[in-house]
Design a protein around this motif. Structure first.
Motif, PDB file in Angstrom:
ATOM      1  N   VAL A  15       0.804  -1.217   0.000  1.00 38.79           N
ATOM      2  CA  VAL A  15       0.000   0.000   0.000  1.00 38.79           C
ATOM      3  C   VAL A  15       0.840   1.271   0.000  1.00 38.79           C
ATOM      4  CG1 VAL A  15      -2.023  -1.021   1.057  1.00 38.79           C
ATOM      5  CG2 VAL A  15      -0.308   0.022   2.502  1.00 38.79           C
ATOM      6  N   ILE A  16       2.144   1.147   0.098  1.00 38.60           N
ATOM      7  CA  ILE A  16       2.969   2.339   0.012  1.00 38.60           C
ATOM      8  C   ILE A  16       3.159   2.634  -1.480  1.00 38.60           C
ATOM      9  CG2 ILE A  16       5.225   3.347   0.467  1.00 38.60           C
ATOM     10  CD1 ILE A  16       5.327   1.770   3.032  1.00 38.60           C
ATOM     11  N   MET A  17       2.348   3.540  -1.968  1.00 36.09           N
ATOM     12  CA  MET A  17       2.368   3.910  -3.365  1.00 36.09           C
ATOM     13  C   MET A  17       1.600   5.211  -3.514  1.00 36.09           C
ATOM     14  SD  MET A  17      -0.404   1.324  -4.954  1.00 36.09           S
ATOM     15  CE  MET A  17      -1.450   0.543  -3.769  1.00 36.09           C
ATOM     16  N   ARG A  18       1.762   5.822  -4.642  1.00 36.16           N
ATOM     17  CA  ARG A  18       0.985   7.014  -4.954  1.00 36.16           C
ATOM     18  C   ARG A  18      -0.266   6.531  -5.677  1.00 36.16           C
ATOM     19  NH1 ARG A  18       0.935  10.930  -9.186  1.00 36.16           N
ATOM     20  NH2 ARG A  18       0.225  12.894  -8.337  1.00 36.16           N
ATOM     21  N   ILE A  19      -1.414   6.863  -5.155  1.00 36.15           N
ATOM     22  CA  ILE A  19      -2.669   6.390  -5.736  1.00 36.15           C
ATOM     23  C   ILE A  19      -3.301   7.532  -6.522  1.00 36.15           C
ATOM     24  CG2 ILE A  19      -4.922   5.383  -5.254  1.00 36.15           C
ATOM     25  CD1 ILE A  19      -3.792   4.420  -2.582  1.00 36.15           C
ATOM     26  N   GLU A  20      -3.192   7.473  -7.819  1.00 38.88           N
ATOM     27  CA  GLU A  20      -3.810   8.471  -8.684  1.00 38.88           C
ATOM     28  C   GLU A  20      -4.588   7.728  -9.763  1.00 38.88           C
ATOM     29  OE1 GLU A  20      -5.107  12.010  -9.292  1.00 38.88           O
ATOM     30  OE2 GLU A  20      -3.640  11.645  -7.732  1.00 38.88           O
ATOM     31  N   PRO A  21      -5.893   7.983  -9.851  1.00 40.64           N
ATOM     32  CA  PRO A  21      -6.694   7.225 -10.819  1.00 40.64           C
ATOM     33  C   PRO A  21      -6.570   7.773 -12.232  1.00 40.64           C
ATOM     34  CG  PRO A  21      -8.074   8.835  -9.747  1.00 40.64           C
ATOM     35  CD  PRO A  21      -6.698   8.929  -9.099  1.00 40.64           C
ATOM     36  N   ARG A  22      -7.008   6.954 -13.169  1.00 39.12           N
ATOM     37  CA  ARG A  22      -7.242   7.456 -14.517  1.00 39.12           C
ATOM     38  C   ARG A  22      -8.754   7.632 -14.632  1.00 39.12           C
ATOM     39  NH1 ARG A  22      -6.448   1.934 -15.166  1.00 39.12           N
ATOM     40  NH2 ARG A  22      -7.869   0.920 -16.600  1.00 39.12           N
ATOM     41  N   ILE A  23      -9.187   8.637 -15.358  1.00 39.74           N
ATOM     42  CA  ILE A  23     -10.610   8.913 -15.545  1.00 39.74           C
ATOM     43  C   ILE A  23     -11.013   8.358 -16.906  1.00 39.74           C
ATOM     44  CG2 ILE A  23     -12.410  10.686 -15.629  1.00 39.74           C
ATOM     45  CD1 ILE A  23     -10.931  10.467 -12.889  1.00 39.74           C
ATOM     46  N   VAL A  24     -12.045   7.516 -16.914  1.00 37.08           N
ATOM     47  CA  VAL A  24     -12.496   6.895 -18.160  1.00 37.08           C
ATOM     48  C   VAL A  24     -14.014   7.036 -18.272  1.00 37.08           C
ATOM     49  CG1 VAL A  24     -10.611   5.202 -18.136  1.00 37.08           C
ATOM     50  CG2 VAL A  24     -12.844   4.575 -17.207  1.00 37.08           C
ATOM     51  N   THR A  25     -14.497   6.911 -19.498  1.00 38.87           N
ATOM     52  CA  THR A  25     -15.932   6.863 -19.754  1.00 38.87           C
ATOM     53  C   THR A  25     -16.264   5.488 -20.305  1.00 38.87           C
ATOM     54  OG1 THR A  25     -16.023   9.227 -20.204  1.00 38.87           O
ATOM     55  CG2 THR A  25     -17.847   7.890 -21.052  1.00 38.87           C
ATOM     56  N   VAL A  26     -17.189   4.802 -19.650  1.00 36.80           N
ATOM     57  CA  VAL A  26     -17.695   3.520 -20.132  1.00 36.80           C
ATOM     58  C   VAL A  26     -18.961   3.847 -20.910  1.00 36.80           C
ATOM     59  CG1 VAL A  26     -18.639   1.278 -19.453  1.00 36.80           C
ATOM     60  CG2 VAL A  26     -16.678   2.233 -18.216  1.00 36.80           C
TER      61      VAL A  26
END
Length: 182
Positions: A15-26
């Motif tokens: 869990v030691i990580m940078r959590i940045e999502p990608r934004i997608v459209t389904v």
């Protein structure tokens, strides 16, 4: 627990990580066939293993028809209530609905915008903990500062390629919508 032991544990479960999502459209709903339960924050860790076992038993008996190839697997959470309960569905994406056996149910993944967070875990015993920690981060840290609000549903996604790279690799799709300006 002293600080270095806590950091070692967090490193171990990844869990030691940078959590940045990608934004997608389904753009299209995904039709699925699987099982459903109503769960709560207090019972989720007891409910889900039982549900998965029942589902895999039905899958091994070939009761899940028209599974898309290569396979895709979905666990959808929606219909959240103030008492911290929600509907939880789990099953495979299918090409079309056929005969439905026993307590299997149809469900669809909603089309829309999603923030996608990668969940990668090397050890099965830490998978649930890691998903829980990432969800806590999403809803208490990322979402409030993101310019988005929760759309009311989320799903965990896995497929055949992801499984080959590690049995506990999923993408967590969190339904989002733009925050309305007050």
């Amino acid at each position: 627990m002293v600080k270095w032991q806590k950091l070692s544990f967090l490193y171990l479960i990844g869990v030691i990580m940078r959590i940045e999502p990608r934004i997608v459209t389904v753009n299209k709903e995904m039709d699925c066939l699987g099982l459903k339960t109503r769960t709560t924050v207090k019972t989720v860790y007891q409910d889900l293993p039982k549900l998965y076992d029942r589902y895999m038993d039905a899958f091994r008996k070939n009761l899940i028809t028209n599974v898309k190839r290569p396979w895709e697997y979905i666990s959808l959470s929606q219909n959240y209530d103030k008492d911290f309960s929600w509907d939880y569905y789990t099953g495979h994406v299918i090409t079309k609905y056929g005969e439905i056996y026993g307590d299997l149910v149809k469900f669809s993944v909603p089309k829309g915008d999603y923030a996608v967070f990668e969940v990668r875990c090397k050890r099965e015993m830490f998978f649930g903990i890691k998903v829980g920690m990432i969800k806590k981060y999403i809803y208490t840290k990322w979402l409030p500062g993101s310019g988005y609000e929760f759309a009311g549903y989320e799903y965990e996604y896995s497929n055949e390629d992801m499984k080959k790279k590690g049995s506990h690799n999923v993408d967590l799709f969190v339904g989002i919508k733009r925050k309305q300006l007050s």
